[in-house]
Design an enzyme around this catalytic site. Structure first.
Site, short mmCIF file in Angstrom:
data_model
loop_
_atom_site.label_atom_id
_atom_site.label_comp_id
_atom_site.label_asym_id
_atom_site.label_seq_id
_atom_site.Cartn_x
_atom_site.Cartn_y
_atom_site.Cartn_z
N ARG A 1 5.27 86.58 -24.47
CA ARG A 1 4.43 85.40 -24.61
C ARG A 1 2.95 85.64 -24.35
O ARG A 1 2.10 85.18 -25.10
CB ARG A 1 4.94 84.31 -23.66
CG ARG A 1 6.27 83.79 -24.10
CD ARG A 1 6.83 82.78 -23.14
NE ARG A 1 8.08 82.26 -23.71
CZ ARG A 1 8.87 81.40 -23.11
NH1 ARG A 1 8.56 80.95 -21.91
NH2 ARG A 1 9.96 80.99 -23.70
N HIS B 1 2.16 76.17 -20.31
CA HIS B 1 3.58 75.89 -20.40
C HIS B 1 4.31 76.04 -19.07
O HIS B 1 5.22 75.29 -18.77
CB HIS B 1 4.17 76.84 -21.43
CG HIS B 1 5.64 76.75 -21.59
ND1 HIS B 1 6.28 75.56 -21.84
CD2 HIS B 1 6.62 77.69 -21.53
CE1 HIS B 1 7.59 75.78 -21.93
NE2 HIS B 1 7.82 77.05 -21.72
#
Lengths: 637, 255
Positions: free
Chosen positions: A331, A402
């Site tokens: 990510r 996130h």
């Protein structure tokens, strides 16, 4: 001070088993004499409350939502990892451990990560027994997929709603205990203070969100399972109610806050459409199994419909930069790469802040029906929000905050530096280092709740007498008075700007100066601007209503006030960490765009101690040792 | 890009249920929402109205919401007479203003059902749904004392059927839509999910009885086959699960 994580020593494979044996036990007949508070009912809190209640402890569980089934774990889409090695593709507990340490960019404790990998298999068994409808193959066996940069298929999933199904599993176990009377559930309560008596955590002060009344609860131990803090960026994939408040109140009562600068920016989220926007929506990382990320090579093509841009004029930048991992790069790497393309002026969509995620190759290969079966709900969600059809036109994606890898500092027993205060799941800092791998958050929440805390809290409780403190203790009254005065102060300012205006402004500062990339000057800039904004907030915020009623504006004001303090600590931590690692990217420390760690000077956990409103916090260090996975440059090329 | 004009905005008239608390008398008040674009979600449109109210020294409209991505089940508004606003398989938080036109008048109310008392404005108390789950919506397995995940085989059709039922988000729209205020779709989804799986079979009979007893005690009405619940359900839960529930109930009594 040098912190000690109290990790067991010896061969890593035996650490958890040995430790479990060494922990003291509470006699079954005595368990009911102990009260335990669990704050938060997500995967960590729901699983902990259910498991502790089942063991016979008296549990009081709290959540700010109207029912424990709504915690934001519910929004996790992709899946949960476990080292079952069902596909026979070379996975093992050791490999999951290795991948997690490496994926975390060598900033997590080895023993904690080993334990996580070891109990991962128990989690799957537990959830299956609860009736979680995991995906199955045609023979009836559990199905797996590869996820988030792993080269083995170890991810278990329930369509695109794995978090929902696991949370409902934990909620059902919790419901069973509520019915059995071992857990007393308090919905619509927000924890606004930790009560510490003689240096030991003994309870909490809550606001009843319906009546506005302040309530005191005493216990022999307090477990915070209160999630992460990325709403400090205002726009994030978190739910609107997610906040740093519970953790921040504990910090101000003496709990150390570890690695606050480690935040995860998820690469595939729907780009922001306007200033009014209240949140960003994540699209599961699993989409990158079949979708290819690209931007136009030439700026001249930006205005064109993507179909008009020929193959040779597209830059599949992840495949170009990371040929061995391609679109499945972890990510942090995928997010930075997207930002790099947009900073280069080749981003697509409004404001040039977007990259294409293109399914046309996969649709040609396996057919639109298969893609629909795999990700149908995600395409539907994308269309609802953007009014665009992802099958016919590449989706537009941009990274968004996130997850927070940082959190309250805990030792191997998940106990913070305040005795009696335990911290589970995303709220602690323990296993993800500087970057979390996909499908590992669900694993950690449930590991902590089902299989770690039931053992380690017993070790603590066995050493103390139950029920020594009640809400009659003067500390509870003091705490209630402080919380009351704080709310009254917020309500009395009656200024000109709304709470949301302040939160948006703070979020903007955090995203610009402490977001995907940070520099010494951007962080120093924030260390001036945030205190100024905070000062303005306390002079000019307008909060409507009163304290003695349901008042969502007051709830938001309190959360914003805490973010205004926490944001500063986050920048301070990011400034002090003069290296790049995982989600923490300092532009000064890079090797051709890749994060450059400094293991000589920064191979430690940085835990901050509150020293008073006017004083600077003090940094404590816990050195990290890597005896099994050797420190190496993390390469996905 | 869709063919929209970023600068075009809408002005809407909102007629909203306001009620100070559970015991106070409620009433409709009228508000104007200005500067709304087609990209605003319905709740973001309400945010805009609330910002104006707060600045004008008035109390904002209180409503339940959290994830704003259609999965937590917290948002709960009846829009123009339809729970969640009537877009197929869509929660009100995922309803976007492109479904409305400039100048529209929109009625906004809380869930209306005897078992869901109003707490304030658009917020209701849905703890009755928890009570139904607590009555038996689980398998009684202990943490740790369970077999390997692959020791329990589940055929793919059964797993898919269970998952179809398990998608319920517990928002309560089914009861709000039902002329009889039944939460039968909600209850049946859990009963059907667990009855379809081998793990849930040992307790299937006692589960369905207890959950239906709780459903009744909470003040929900009975199913009368209007299928309004299925039409309102933001997750598309099918009424076939109510048929399954009825079969399970019958089996429980015959068995």
């Amino acid at each position: 001070m040098i912190l000690d994580g109290k990790c067991p020593t010896g061969p890593i494979e035996k650490t958890w088993d040995k430790h479990r044996f060494d922990l003291k036990l509470v006699n079954p007949a005595n368990k009911r004499k102990y009260n335990i508070i669990v704050v938060g009912t997500g995967l960590a809190g729901g699983a902990a409350a259910a498991s502790l209640g089942e063991l016979g402890y008296n549990v009081q569980a709290f959540c700010y939502q109207d029912t424990p089934r709504r915690a934001h774990s519910i929004a996790a889409q992709g899946g949960i990892n476990a080292a079952k090695a069902y596909p026979n593709d070379g996975d093992s507990i050791y490999r999951l451990f290795y991948d997690t340490i490496k994926g975390g960019d060598f900033r997590a404790r080895e023993a904690d990560v080993w334990r996580l990998a070891q109990v991962s298999n128990n989690i799957i068994d537990q959830c299956v027994a609860q009736g979680v409808p995991f995906a199955r193959d045609y023979a009836g066996y559990l199905d797996n997929r590869s996820f988030g940069g792993a080269q083995v298929s170890r991810t278990f999933f329930a369509r695109g709603q794995t978090g929902q199904q696991l949370l409902l599993g934990a909620y059902s176990a919790l419901s069973r205990q509520i019915a059995a009377g071992t857990v007393k559930m308090y919905n619509r309560r927000e924890m606004l203070d930790l009560v510490v008596v003689d240096g030991v955590a003994k309870g909490i002060t809550c606001r009843n969100l319906i009546t506005g009344e302040l309530e005191s609860y005493a216990a022999d131990a307090v477990c915070l399972c209160t999630g992460g803090y990325v709403n400090v960026f205002y726009l994030s994939t978190n739910a609107m109610g997610c906040s740093v408040t519970a953790n921040w109140k504990a910090y101000k009562k003496g709990a150390y806050f570890a690695n606050p600068c480690y935040t995860q920016i998820h690469p595939t989220c729907i780009p922001q459409a306007g200033d009014y926007q209240s949140k960003l929506t994540l699209m599961s990382e699993s989409l990158r199994n079949d979708g290819r990320c690209w931007v136009p090579k030439n700026k001249a093509d930006l205005a064109k419909h993507p179909d008009e841009i020929p193959e040779e004029a597209r830059d599949y930048y992840l495949e170009r930069k990371y040929p061995s991992f391609g679109n499945l790069a972890p990510r942090d790497i995928a997010s930075r790469a997207a930002k790099e393309q947009c900073d280069d002026g080749r981003g697509v969509g409004p404001g040039g802040r977007g990259v294409y995620l293109d399914f046309s190759t996969a649709i040609k290969r396996v057919g639109a029906d298969t893609i629909k079966e795999r990700y149908g709900n995600l395409f539907e969600m994308y269309e609802k929000i953007t009014d665009e059809n992802g099958y016919k036109r590449p989706m537009r994606m941009y990274p968004a905050p996130h997850y927070s890898m940082g959190g309250l500092w805990v030792d191997y027993n998940l106990q913070s530096n305040i005795p009696g205060l335990f911290v589970l799941g995303e709220a602690n800092f323990s296993v993800h280092g500087a970057n979390r791998l996909g499908a590992s958050a669900l694993m950690q929440g449930l590991a902590d709740g089902y299989f770690v805390i039931p053992y380690t809290i017993g070790g603590y409780l066995a050493g103390i007498k139950p029920g020594t403190v009640t809400t009659a203790d003067p500390e509870f009254k003091k705490s209630t008075n402080e919380v009351k005065a704080y709310s009254q102060k917020l309500l009395s300012i009656n200024g000109k700007k709304t709470v949301s205006e302040f939160m948006r402004e703070l979020g903007g500062l955090m995203w610009e100066n402490c977001g995907m990339a940070r520099t010494e000057s951007s962080l120093k800039d924030n260390l001036k601007k945030i205190p100024a904004l905070r000062e303005e907030f306390w002079k000019n915020v307008k909060v409507s209503g009163t304290g003695g009623e349901l008042n969502q504006d007051l709830e938001n004001a309190g959360r914003t006030a805490d973010f205004l303090e926490f944001g500063e600590l986050m920048c301070r931590d990011a400034l002090h960490r003069k290296e790049s690692c995982g989600g923490h990217f300092r532009e000064e420390y890079q090797d051709q765009g890749e994060a450059e760690r400094d293991d000589v000077n920064f191979c430690y956990v940085g835990a901050w101690e509150f020293k008073g409103e006017k004083a600077e916090p003090e940094l404590h260090k816990e050195p990290l040792k890597f005896d099994n996975v050797h420190l190496a440059v993390r390469s996905y090329k | 890009m869709s063919s929209h004009n970023e600068h075009k905005t809408m002005t809407l008239t909102l007629i909203v249920w306001r009620q100070k608390n559970a015991t106070a008398q409620g009433k409709f008040d009228t508000y104007t929402a200005k500067g709304i674009t087609e990209h605003h979600s319905f709740l973001e449109m309400l945010d805009v109205v609330n910002e104006d109210l707060i600045k004008g020294g008035k109390e904002p409209i209180m409503f339940d919401h959290d994830c704003r991505e259609g999965i937590c089940g917290m948002c709960s508004q009846v829009v123009n007479g339809v729970p969640h606003g009537g877009q197929e398989r869509t929660t009100v938080c995922q309803l976007h203003m492109r479904k409305f036109k400039d100048g529209d008048t929109i009625y906004i109310e809380p869930w209306r059902a005897r078992a869901f008392p109003i707490v304030r404005d658009l917020i209701v108390d849905r703890s009755a749904l928890d009570t139904i789950i607590q009555a038996g919506g689980y398998t009684s397995c202990h943490t740790g004392g369970v077999p390997d995940g692959n020791a329990i085989l589940v055929s793919k059709p059964d797993a898919d059927y269970a998952m179809d039922a398990a998608e319920c988000i517990g928002c309560g729209a089914c009861a709000a839509a039902c002329p009889n205020s039944a939460a039968m779709l909600f209850t049946s989804a859990k009963v059907a999910q667990l009855a379809a799986l081998p793990q849930g079979k040992p307790e299937a009979a006692v589960r369905v009885k207890k959950m239906l007893d709780a459903h009744k005690e909470c003040g929900f009405g009975n199913c009368s086959n209007h299928y309004e619940c299925q039409a309102a359900c933001p997750k598309g839960i099918n009424v076939k699960f109510i048929a399954k529930l009825n079969r399970e109930y019958l089996k429980a009594h015959l068995g």
